[in-house]
Design an enzyme around this catalytic site. Structure first.
Site, PDB file in Angstrom:
ATOM      1  N   ASP A  96       0.829  -1.218   0.000  1.00 42.66           N
ATOM      2  CA  ASP A  96       0.000   0.000   0.000  1.00 42.66           C
ATOM      3  C   ASP A  96       0.860   1.264   0.000  1.00 42.66           C
ATOM      4  O   ASP A  96       2.006   1.251   0.468  1.00 42.66           O
ATOM      5  CB  ASP A  96      -0.934   0.029   1.223  1.00 42.66           C
ATOM      6  CG  ASP A  96      -0.170  -0.037   2.536  1.00 42.66           C
ATOM      7  OD1 ASP A  96       0.836  -0.776   2.602  1.00 42.66           O
ATOM      8  OD2 ASP A  96      -0.562   0.667   3.491  1.00 42.66           O
ATOM      9  N   GLU A  97       0.273   2.311  -0.501  1.00 39.24           N
ATOM     10  CA  GLU A  97       0.812   3.677  -0.384  1.00 39.24           C
ATOM     11  C   GLU A  97       2.305   3.762  -0.692  1.00 39.24           C
ATOM     12  O   GLU A  97       3.042   4.499  -0.031  1.00 39.24           O
ATOM     13  CB  GLU A  97       0.536   4.214   1.036  1.00 39.24           C
ATOM     14  CG  GLU A  97      -0.939   4.298   1.339  1.00 39.24           C
ATOM     15  CD  GLU A  97      -1.249   4.665   2.774  1.00 39.24           C
ATOM     16  OE1 GLU A  97      -2.138   5.506   2.981  1.00 39.24           O
ATOM     17  OE2 GLU A  97      -0.618   4.103   3.705  1.00 39.24           O
TER      18      GLU A  97
END
Ligand code: ACM
Length: 532
Positions: free
Chosen positions: A346-347
């Protein structure tokens, strides 16, 4: 699937202070009753057969068939059922004060009998719980089914059963038959032990507390920018440097391999499977600060104690990155009997798209080679996800094209939409504690959503289950963990287990859980939508 732990695998009850079988052998027990006992009255505070969370598929009460547990009651375990029998004994002994001996055999006269149906599918979590005047019979096709039934049985006893000390009273279960099975095979909780570290005992209590609601997976977020929490051979600075830190600058901590194994075994003894996560290639400052060689410029960044995201990345072009990833993945896989290993993803805002794909093209096969099914946060849907891979959707938007494409090509999706399942969100806007980027998540919001209708194109047959993550940027104590988790966890557990979900009915059953949570010393939030 929950694999079986052979834990406390002797006839000696694992709890201290309870006489073992051999200690009792000198004082013969009364002969097994041959006549059916007289009907017993159900105490006013005993739950009705359907007063269970998550709601069972079917509960057929039989009012003349209430069952009284006594100090003579045994828990008889047929082949393969001992783990669930030990669990029941463990949770029912303290308050009842009864020996509840776990004995091999197929006789339930005056006690509780556990049976494993032959040739059953290990993934089949269905169970049948029959409460009759002369005994209780719990049968299932798998270990997981037995644990599910054991959790139901636990909730059918009065709330006093959750007290830590002996309560002198009658212990009567409502008579009848519960037949039950889950809607989804994966019902998860996630605890972020990276932003703030929590020790083995806190994690064990968390397992205990979520397991009773048939949560069968605990995902541990073991590394992030602020801290690295697991010992890895050959990489000592991860724990010497990367672990000594947390949000706000506290001292952090980590699990030794032995402690991690202890958590895994404890979880198994509660019917829970651990899913370990090492977040890559972003969220990696703790690793980068531990080893200069993992950085593209060969310089270790400072430790990080704030809460912003998206600034760190492993160095995609360096071979040492993949030595590191491979060591972490193979060692974690070796310590983890469950089927999944979470790889984060993620991210990764500081990793270019092409680099991100190149990274996962190398790393995801390592997970498969280590014998695990990868799970990744849904951003990894833009990479080449192996056939066995699972995409965990966490945002609040109701469409995501890469996730949909993966679902279309057979990958399962784990649903954690932040505006329904994120336990770090505030319950109400006016609450002083919690994050708010996904909006307030009160219990009703956590309850009234449909996992197969949340994300466009990800419908029936594509959803593996639901998971409720607790991120701990703002969570620093066990009390705070509990307040953020309960009672939203019960809501999400029911969304994951039950086919029929009705708020009006759930809120009543949830209100009745207050006494149970209080008896367990759970610091739960008294959400204003529930008639406590
Ligand atoms: C996430 O909340 N970044 C998975």
């Amino acid at each position: 699937m929950v694999s079986l732990v052979v834990n406390g695998c002797t006839d000696d009850p694992p709890t201290q202070g309870v006489p073992s079988v051999s200690a009792q052998a000198t004082s013969p027990r009364p002969a097994t009753p041959t006549t059916t006992p007289e009907p017993v009255r159900l105490p006013e505070d005993a739950p009705a057969l359907s007063d269970v969370i998550p709601a069972p598929e079917s509960a057929r009460p039989a009012k003349d068939d209430n069952f009284a547990l006594t100090k003579q009651s045994d828990i008889s375990v047929a082949d393969g059922t001992r783990a669930a029998g030990d669990y029941l004994a463990d949770v029912l002994r303290p308050a009842t004060g009864f020996p509840l001996r776990v004995v091999s055999g197929e006789d339930n006269a005056g006690g509780i009998q556990l049976l494993l149906r032959e040739g059953g599918d290990p993934q089949d979590e269905s169970y049948r719980l029959e409460v009759a005047r002369d005994g209780v019979t719990l049968s299932a096709a798998s270990q997981s089914g037995l644990f599910a039934g054991a959790h139901t049985l636990r909730q059918l006893l009065p709330a006093d059963v959750e007290r830590g000390e002996t309560v002198d009273r009658e212990w009567v279960l409502a008579g009848g038959v519960v037949e039950d099975q889950p809607r989804f095979g994966y019902r998860g909780a996630m605890l972020d032990v990276a932003r703030h570290f929590f020790g083995v005992d806190v994690v064990k209590r968390y397992i205990d507390r979520v397991a009773q609601y048939k949560v069968n997976y605990l995902h541990l977020h073991l590394a992030d920018d602020q801290g690295w929490r697991i010992e890895i051979d050959g990489w000592p600075r991860l724990t010497e440097v990367g672990a000594r830190n947390e949000v706000g600058g506290g001292k952090g901590g980590f699990y030794t391999k032995q402690q991690y194994r202890e958590i895994v075994a404890y979880a198994q003894s509660r019917g829970v499977t651990i899913v370990p996560e090492i977040d890559m290639p972003g969220h990696t400052n703790a690793a980068l600060t531990s080893y200069a060689k993992l950085n593209c410029d060969g310089t270790a960044p400072p430790t990080y104690t704030d809460t912003k995201v998206g600034f760190s990345s492993l160095c995609i072009d360096k071979p040492v990155t993949y030595d590191f990833a491979n060591d972490v993945i193979t060692q974690l896989a070796e310590m983890t009997p469950g089927p999944y290993l979470h790889i984060g993803g993620d991210e990764a805002n500081s990793t270019k798209d092409a680099d991100y794909r190149a990274f996962f093209d190398k790393v995801l096969p390592m997970v498969v080679k280590a014998g695990k099914r990868p799970i990744g946060w849904h951003e990894y849907a833009k990479a080449n996800v192996p056939r066995s891979g699972v995409v965990q959707y966490w945002r609040i938007e109701t469409a995501d094209a890469p996730t949909r494409r993966q679902a279309d090509s057979g990958r399962r999706v784990l649903m954690s939409p932040a505006d329904k399942t994120y336990l770090d969100m505030k319950y109400e806007e006016s609450n002083p504690w919690g994050n708010s980027w996904a909006g307030a998540v009160d219990v009703r919001t956590a309850y009234e959503w449909e996992p197969t209708k949340e994300l466009a194109g990800v419908g029936d047959g594509m959803v593996l289950g639901v998971e409720a993550p607790l991120w701990t940027e703002l969570v620093t104590t066990e009390d705070e963990i509990e307040r953020m988790t309960f009672p939203r966890m019960q809501a999400i557990a029911e969304v994951g287990w039950s086919t029929q979900t009705k708020w009006a009915d759930f809120r009543q059953r949830l209100a009745a859980q207050a006494e149970r949570m209080t008896a367990q010393d759970i610091a739960f939030h008294r959400d204003s939508g529930v008639p406590w």
